[in-house]
Design a protein around this motif. Structure first.
Motif, PDB file in Angstrom:
ATOM      1  N   TYR A 373      52.538  29.688 -21.023  1.00 13.23           N
ATOM      2  CA  TYR A 373      53.674  30.319 -21.788  1.00 13.23           C
ATOM      3  C   TYR A 373      55.111  30.156 -21.402  1.00 13.23           C
ATOM      4  N   GLY A 374      55.972  29.842 -22.272  1.00 15.23           N
ATOM      5  CA  GLY A 374      57.378  29.695 -22.025  1.00 15.23           C
ATOM      6  C   GLY A 374      57.975  29.168 -22.996  1.00 15.23           C
ATOM      7  N   SER A 375      59.306  28.480 -22.893  1.00 17.13           N
ATOM      8  CA  SER A 375      59.898  27.745 -23.819  1.00 17.13           C
ATOM      9  C   SER A 375      59.284  26.311 -24.078  1.00 17.13           C
ATOM     10  N   GLN A 376      59.717  25.776 -25.031  1.00 22.33           N
ATOM     11  CA  GLN A 376      59.070  24.550 -25.576  1.00 22.33           C
ATOM     12  C   GLN A 376      59.211  23.423 -24.147  1.00 22.33           C
ATOM     13  N   GLU A 377      60.496  23.688 -23.773  1.00 16.27           N
ATOM     14  CA  GLU A 377      60.701  22.624 -22.639  1.00 16.27           C
ATOM     15  C   GLU A 377      60.038  22.782 -21.478  1.00 16.27           C
ATOM     16  N   ALA A 378      59.923  24.052 -20.940  1.00  9.83           N
ATOM     17  CA  ALA A 378      59.307  24.599 -19.775  1.00  9.83           C
ATOM     18  C   ALA A 378      57.834  24.048 -19.895  1.00  9.83           C
ATOM     19  N   VAL A 379      57.168  24.645 -21.133  1.00  9.14           N
ATOM     20  CA  VAL A 379      55.680  24.232 -21.142  1.00  9.14           C
ATOM     21  C   VAL A 379      55.414  22.968 -21.013  1.00  9.14           C
ATOM     22  N   SER A 380      56.336  21.963 -21.835  1.00 12.67           N
ATOM     23  CA  SER A 380      55.833  20.546 -21.787  1.00 12.67           C
ATOM     24  C   SER A 380      56.183  20.003 -20.415  1.00 12.67           C
ATOM     25  N   ALA A 381      57.157  20.478 -19.741  1.00 10.90           N
ATOM     26  CA  ALA A 381      57.600  19.861 -18.451  1.00 10.90           C
ATOM     27  C   ALA A 381      56.487  20.242 -17.416  1.00 10.90           C
ATOM     28  N   PHE A 382      55.679  21.824 -17.559  1.00  4.85           N
ATOM     29  CA  PHE A 382      54.889  21.917 -16.572  1.00  4.85           C
ATOM     30  C   PHE A 382      53.640  20.987 -16.725  1.00  4.85           C
ATOM     31  N   ILE A 383      53.094  20.913 -17.870  1.00  5.36           N
ATOM     32  CA  ILE A 383      51.713  20.074 -18.242  1.00  5.36           C
ATOM     33  C   ILE A 383      52.060  18.655 -17.838  1.00  5.36           C
ATOM     34  N   GLU A 384      53.505  18.134 -17.905  1.00 12.33           N
ATOM     35  CA  GLU A 384      53.605  16.634 -17.425  1.00 12.33           C
ATOM     36  C   GLU A 384      53.947  16.562 -16.263  1.00 12.33           C
ATOM     37  N   ALA A 385      54.234  17.726 -15.400  1.00 13.60           N
ATOM     38  CA  ALA A 385      54.932  17.469 -14.258  1.00 13.60           C
ATOM     39  C   ALA A 385      53.884  16.913 -13.017  1.00 13.60           C
ATOM     40  N   ALA A 386      54.556  16.085 -12.101  1.00 13.95           N
ATOM     41  CA  ALA A 386      53.898  15.370 -10.980  1.00 13.95           C
ATOM     42  C   ALA A 386      53.397  16.382 -10.033  1.00 13.95           C
ATOM     43  N   ARG A 387      52.155  16.013  -9.792  1.00 11.28           N
ATOM     44  CA  ARG A 387      51.350  16.744  -8.885  1.00 11.28           C
ATOM     45  C   ARG A 387      50.815  16.120  -7.702  1.00 11.28           C
ATOM     46  N   PRO A 388      50.931  16.472  -6.525  1.00 10.72           N
ATOM     47  CA  PRO A 388      50.690  15.608  -5.292  1.00 10.72           C
ATOM     48  C   PRO A 388      48.773  15.415  -5.420  1.00 10.72           C
ATOM     49  N   ALA A 389      48.504  14.170  -5.033  1.00  5.41           N
ATOM     50  CA  ALA A 389      47.239  13.878  -4.829  1.00  5.41           C
ATOM     51  C   ALA A 389      46.574  14.897  -3.864  1.00  5.41           C
ATOM     52  N   GLU A 390      47.182  15.525  -3.058  1.00  2.00           N
ATOM     53  CA  GLU A 390      46.667  16.564  -2.086  1.00  2.00           C
ATOM     54  C   GLU A 390      47.487  17.627  -2.451  1.00  2.00           C
ATOM     55  N   ALA A 391      46.880  19.024  -2.508  1.00  3.01           N
ATOM     56  CA  ALA A 391      47.793  20.089  -2.683  1.00  3.01           C
ATOM     57  C   ALA A 391      48.787  20.287  -1.447  1.00  3.01           C
ATOM     58  N   ALA A 392      50.035  20.570  -2.134  1.00  5.80           N
ATOM     59  CA  ALA A 392      51.213  20.507  -1.187  1.00  5.80           C
ATOM     60  C   ALA A 392      51.227  21.772  -0.510  1.00  5.80           C
ATOM     61  N   VAL A 393      50.448  22.784  -1.051  1.00  7.09           N
ATOM     62  CA  VAL A 393      50.559  24.071  -0.488  1.00  7.09           C
ATOM     63  C   VAL A 393      49.305  24.550  -0.091  1.00  7.09           C
ATOM     64  N   ALA A 394      49.160  25.012   1.459  1.00  3.49           N
ATOM     65  CA  ALA A 394      47.696  25.565   1.537  1.00  3.49           C
ATOM     66  C   ALA A 394      47.660  27.149   0.991  1.00  3.49           C
ATOM     67  N   TRP A 395      47.036  26.912   0.070  1.00  4.87           N
ATOM     68  CA  TRP A 395      46.881  27.899  -0.977  1.00  4.87           C
ATOM     69  C   TRP A 395      45.505  28.981  -0.581  1.00  4.87           C
ATOM     70  N   PRO A 396      46.009  30.174  -0.268  1.00  6.44           N
ATOM     71  CA  PRO A 396      44.867  31.143   0.389  1.00  6.44           C
ATOM     72  C   PRO A 396      44.287  31.886  -0.889  1.00  6.44           C
ATOM     73  N   GLY A 397      43.506  30.954  -1.523  1.00  3.18           N
ATOM     74  CA  GLY A 397      42.982  31.628  -2.989  1.00  3.18           C
ATOM     75  C   GLY A 397      41.613  32.394  -2.878  1.00  3.18           C
ATOM     76  N   LYS A 398      41.003  32.233  -1.841  1.00  2.00           N
ATOM     77  CA  LYS A 398      39.754  33.068  -1.849  1.00  2.00           C
ATOM     78  C   LYS A 398      39.771  34.532  -1.554  1.00  2.00           C
ATOM     79  N   GLY A 399      39.130  35.171  -2.228  1.00  5.67           N
ATOM     80  CA  GLY A 399      39.098  36.901  -1.999  1.00  5.67           C
ATOM     81  C   GLY A 399      40.384  37.344  -1.616  1.00  5.67           C
ATOM     82  N   CYS A 400      41.345  37.424  -2.564  1.00 11.21           N
ATOM     83  CA  CYS A 400      42.686  37.684  -2.242  1.00 11.21           C
ATOM     84  C   CYS A 400      43.090  38.843  -3.412  1.00 11.21           C
ATOM     85  N   ARG A 401      44.111  39.536  -3.229  1.00 12.97           N
ATOM     86  CA  ARG A 401      44.752  40.447  -4.123  1.00 12.97           C
ATOM     87  C   ARG A 401      45.874  40.048  -4.661  1.00 12.97           C
TER      88      ARG A 401
END
Length: 426
Positions: A373-401
């Protein structure tokens, strides 16, 4: 550590709305640092370290206190308080008994330095009655030095501030940084703080109601974080702390130029029940219900029914090079759908808090299993944004609040508690 150390720590606080631990009992306290006697009872924050060379870098590098040559005191205990006296004023207390050189000459040299820099300084003699060692006080403010002297004479200190002994117990005798709640965030935070992401006044007002105190203690890679408050539903730190941990999958879809990200796993019906409890305790329940009803009339859909139909598992906010978007991850991955008008404007901030509000949420699309959700420009940019081949962030996603990310630091509440990690990609 960031050069703007104390301000960098402050940057973690907006996200503590999703964390909470019960207030420790005062009996858990292992020791009371002597130098806390030099911290006024109305101090907004205090940095208490056993070694000056480790604690002082947390103070903003632009502070005049950094102009002092403190080499002789680098192994000394320190207590640095941030007080408000028309402006934010630091007060540094240094144990004078652990200087590398002869204590008397080291103290004399330090007082002379302070005089040259037009700082207010004083040596406070040892107190045999309280078994307190001698220490040096240094501050840019004459009025603040007078206030500290008065506290010493009256034998009052930060230890007399409501809730501080519980905060000290949370530090468990370790080095620590403690921030006061209430109106302190408004005075602690610089005017430009996080202004690209949140309006200042609602943010600082909200932070004042998160907890009485927030305590940070050094840990591997950063800090352990504990909010300390009474068991009252009006403190949001007590609310979501009772919820079962969930998984965050936001890290896998973040653009490479992400500047800020907030992820909140959702458990239904527990999350909804918790939000209702907090709204009620904060005397906001009626306004909250009216807001939901207004959205139902405008959209033709009850936001609460929409939440259940989507079986929401996670909500998120992302600021990146292309703008800002809010996201929803349903239990069943969203079917890919191109950009179209958003029929559910305002649903996310109404349901999950104004942290998820956008200036423009007129458009939506579905991509990578998420609703965007967002403005037309922001939503389009998010979908088309470049994403690293490997996650650039060590995301601590398991079992979190919750997970909060800014480049170089991540704040997350996982299975081992709340962690503030610096240089999270390393």
């Amino acid at each position: 550590m960031c050069k703007k150390g104390i301000i960098a720590l402050l940057a973690a606080l907006p996200l503590l709305f999703a964390c909470g631990n019960p207030a420790p009992k005062t009996g858990d306290m292992r020791r009371v640092p002597e130098l806390l006697a030099a911290v006024p009872s109305d101090a907004l924050a205090v940095i208490c370290y056993d070694r000056l060379e480790e604690g002082l870098p947390l103070l903003d590098s632009t502070s005049v206190l950094h102009k002092l040559n403190l080499t002789a005191f680098k192994q000394s205990q320190m207590a640095l308080s941030l007080c408000y006296n028309g402006s934010l004023v630091p007060v540094l207390a240094l144990d004078a008994g652990r200087a590398d050189a002869d204590s008397a000459s080291a103290v004399s040299a330090l007082l002379a330095q302070a005089s040259v820099l037009k700082l207010q300084a004083q040596y406070v003699r040892p107190d045999a009655e309280t078994k307190r060692r001698g220490f040096v006080l240094i501050t840019p403010s004459d009025a603040q030095l007078t206030a500290v002297r008065r506290h010493l004479t009256e034998h009052t200190s930060i230890l007399d501030a409501p809730g501080f002994r519980q905060a000290l117990a949370a530090a468990a005798g370790r080095d620590f940084v403690a921030f006061r709640g209430g109106g302190a965030p408004e005075r602690l935070a610089p005017k430009s703080w996080l202004r690209d992401f949140f309006p200042r006044r609602p943010l600082t007002r909200f932070l004042g109601n998160v907890a009485d105190w927030t305590v940070l203690t050094p840990a591997a890679g950063g800090f352990d974080v504990v909010p300390v408050c009474e068991p009252d539903d009006a403190f949001y730190a007590n609310i979501l702390g009772l919820l079962p941990p969930g998984d965050s999958r936001l890290g896998a879809i973040l653009p490479g130029d992400t500047r800020f990200a907030l992820a909140l796993p959702v458990s239904l019906p527990q999350t909804r029940e918790a939000v209702d409890r907090w709204q009620d305790a904060s005397v906001r329940l009626t306004a909250y219900q009216k807001r939901l009803e207004a959205l139902r009339r405008e959209s033709g859909k009850d936001p609460l029914k929409w939440e259940l139909e989507q079986s929401v598992r996670e909500v998120a906010l992302v600021h990146f090079g292309g703008g800002a978007v809010a996201l929803v991850r349903p239990a069943k991955p969203a079917t890919e759908r191109e950009l179209h008008e958003n029929p559910w404007r305002g649903f996310l901030p109404a349901l999950y808090g104004d942290a998820f509000a956008l200036a423009d949420d007129s458009c939506t699309a579905s991509s990578r299993g998420w609703q965007i959700y967002g403005s037309q420009e922001a939503v389009s940019a998010f979908i088309e944004a470049a994403r690293p081949a490997e996650a650039a962030v060590a995301w601590p996603g398991k079992g979190c609040r919750f997970v909060i990310y800014q480049p170089g630091k991540t704040l997350a509440w996982g299975k081992k508690g709340i962690k503030l990690i610096w240089n999270s990609t390393q």
